[in-house]
Design an enzyme around this catalytic site. Structure first.
Site, mmCIF file in Angstrom:
data_model
loop_
_atom_site.group_PDB
_atom_site.id
_atom_site.type_symbol
_atom_site.label_atom_id
_atom_site.label_comp_id
_atom_site.label_asym_id
_atom_site.label_seq_id
_atom_site.Cartn_x
_atom_site.Cartn_y
_atom_site.Cartn_z
ATOM 1 N N GLU A 1 -55.270 -119.342 -40.870
ATOM 2 C CA GLU A 1 -54.391 -119.959 -41.868
ATOM 3 C C GLU A 1 -54.864 -121.361 -42.210
ATOM 4 O O GLU A 1 -54.919 -122.230 -41.332
ATOM 5 C CB GLU A 1 -52.959 -120.021 -41.342
ATOM 6 C CG GLU A 1 -51.987 -120.675 -42.322
ATOM 7 C CD GLU A 1 -50.586 -120.804 -41.772
ATOM 8 O OE1 GLU A 1 -49.663 -120.997 -42.574
ATOM 9 O OE2 GLU A 1 -50.414 -120.726 -40.538
ATOM 10 N N ASP B 1 -50.135 -118.930 -46.807
ATOM 11 C CA ASP B 1 -48.858 -119.638 -46.829
ATOM 12 C C ASP B 1 -48.765 -120.387 -48.160
ATOM 13 O O ASP B 1 -49.506 -121.347 -48.393
ATOM 14 C CB ASP B 1 -48.761 -120.599 -45.651
ATOM 15 C CG ASP B 1 -47.382 -121.225 -45.505
ATOM 16 O OD1 ASP B 1 -46.735 -121.502 -46.535
ATOM 17 O OD2 ASP B 1 -46.943 -121.445 -44.362
ATOM 18 N N GLN C 1 -46.576 -116.218 -46.393
ATOM 19 C CA GLN C 1 -45.419 -117.024 -46.036
ATOM 20 C C GLN C 1 -45.048 -117.951 -47.188
ATOM 21 O O GLN C 1 -45.814 -118.127 -48.135
ATOM 22 C CB GLN C 1 -45.719 -117.864 -44.782
ATOM 23 C CG GLN C 1 -45.977 -117.026 -43.537
ATOM 24 C CD GLN C 1 -46.377 -117.871 -42.342
ATOM 25 O OE1 GLN C 1 -47.043 -118.895 -42.472
ATOM 26 N NE2 GLN C 1 -45.969 -117.428 -41.153
ATOM 27 N N GLU D 1 -40.869 -119.262 -43.747
ATOM 28 C CA GLU D 1 -41.252 -120.249 -42.739
ATOM 29 C C GLU D 1 -40.931 -121.638 -43.288
ATOM 30 O O GLU D 1 -41.804 -122.394 -43.694
ATOM 31 C CB GLU D 1 -42.742 -120.137 -42.384
ATOM 32 C CG GLU D 1 -43.095 -120.961 -41.150
ATOM 33 C CD GLU D 1 -44.590 -121.031 -40.895
ATOM 34 O OE1 GLU D 1 -44.992 -121.032 -39.719
ATOM 35 O OE2 GLU D 1 -45.366 -121.100 -41.865
#
Length: 254
Positions: free
Chosen positions: A138, A173, A199, A235
């Site tokens: 990530e 994300d 996310q 998140e």
């Protein structure tokens, strides 16, 4: 559209098994976590079985928290610790049925660090493969994590190509990507073949996904249109109790 509650940020006022039950009661379709290792795996399994929620993933340990570490796998000289953290994460993931392990790189830069990270990922993919577990990497934005080894999806894709393992995927994300690169719709479309999990959080303050720079109902529609059929990870952080932050859920596309 399905959603996963990231229990690293949501319902942190209760033990992980209780947080899993809270996520079920709130209408989430799955859960994910950060570092669950203090919880007995059998207690987590019991909560997952009772609620019927899948556990999507967890992270490798960050290292020495007092020293501000945020991952070990790109740190030259820390290879033994990094592999131990990978082994621990895969073992725990296997025990609770988690689908993904996010291997955290840490604060490092340069060619030596990249070679170290690639070798750690090759090891992780080899160890996780027989258990049907994906390894995720990530990119983190340089405002929240200055100096983190991986900060862009471009770099992440280069590493995924270099490792060339079928179970190495990108954790996309939207919060981090928007802050570093933007162009979420086109970037999602281009990277979809290598994305393993998605996310989201409000930009720029990482709050619940209402307002801010990103029109999430639109982005979720884009993701659905690209054929994504797995839960998206909520998140986000909040100063309010988690149950008071969920007004966004009914307003999003089904």
């Amino acid at each position: 559209m399905q959603f996963s509650a990231n229990l690293g940020f949501l319902w942190t006022d209760r033990p992980l098994p209780e947080a899993i039950h809270a996520a079920k009661a709130a209408g989430f379709d799955a859960v994910e976590c950060h570092w669950p290792y203090a919880e007995a795996a059998q207690d987590v399994v019991a909560a997952l079985k009772t609620t019927g929620l899948p556990m999507l993933g967890l992270n490798t340990l960050r290292g020495n928290l007092d020293a501000g570490e945020n991952g070990l796998s790109a740190l030259p000289g820390r290879e033994v610790e990094a592999r131990a953290a990978i082994d621990q994460a895969i073992s725990y993931a296997q025990a609770i049925g988690a689908q993904n392990v996010h291997v955290m790189a840490g604060f490092a830069q340069g060619v030596i660090a990249e070679n170290c990270f690639v070798e750690a990922l090759e090891y992780a993919c080899e160890q996780a493969g027989p258990h049907g577990i994906n390894i995720l990497i990530e990119p983190l934005n340089h405002y929240d994590a200055p100096g983190y080894f991986l900060s862009t999806t471009t770099h992440a894709q280069e590493i995924i190509t270099r490792v060339s393992a079928s179970n190495l995927k990108l954790m996309f994300d939207c919060y981090h990507v928007q802050l570093m690169e933007g162009d979420l719709s086109n970037r999602l479309a281009r990277l979809m073949p290598v994305i393993g999990h998605i996310q989201f959080a409000r930009v720029p303050d990482r709050g619940p996904p209402i307002g801010g720079e990103v029109n999430y109902p639109h982005i979720f529609g884009v993701i659905e249109g690209l054929g994504w059929n797995k839960p998206l990870g909520a998140e986000y952080k909040s100063t309010q109790p988690t149950d008071d932050t969920l007004a966004w859920m009914p307003d999003l596309p089904d």
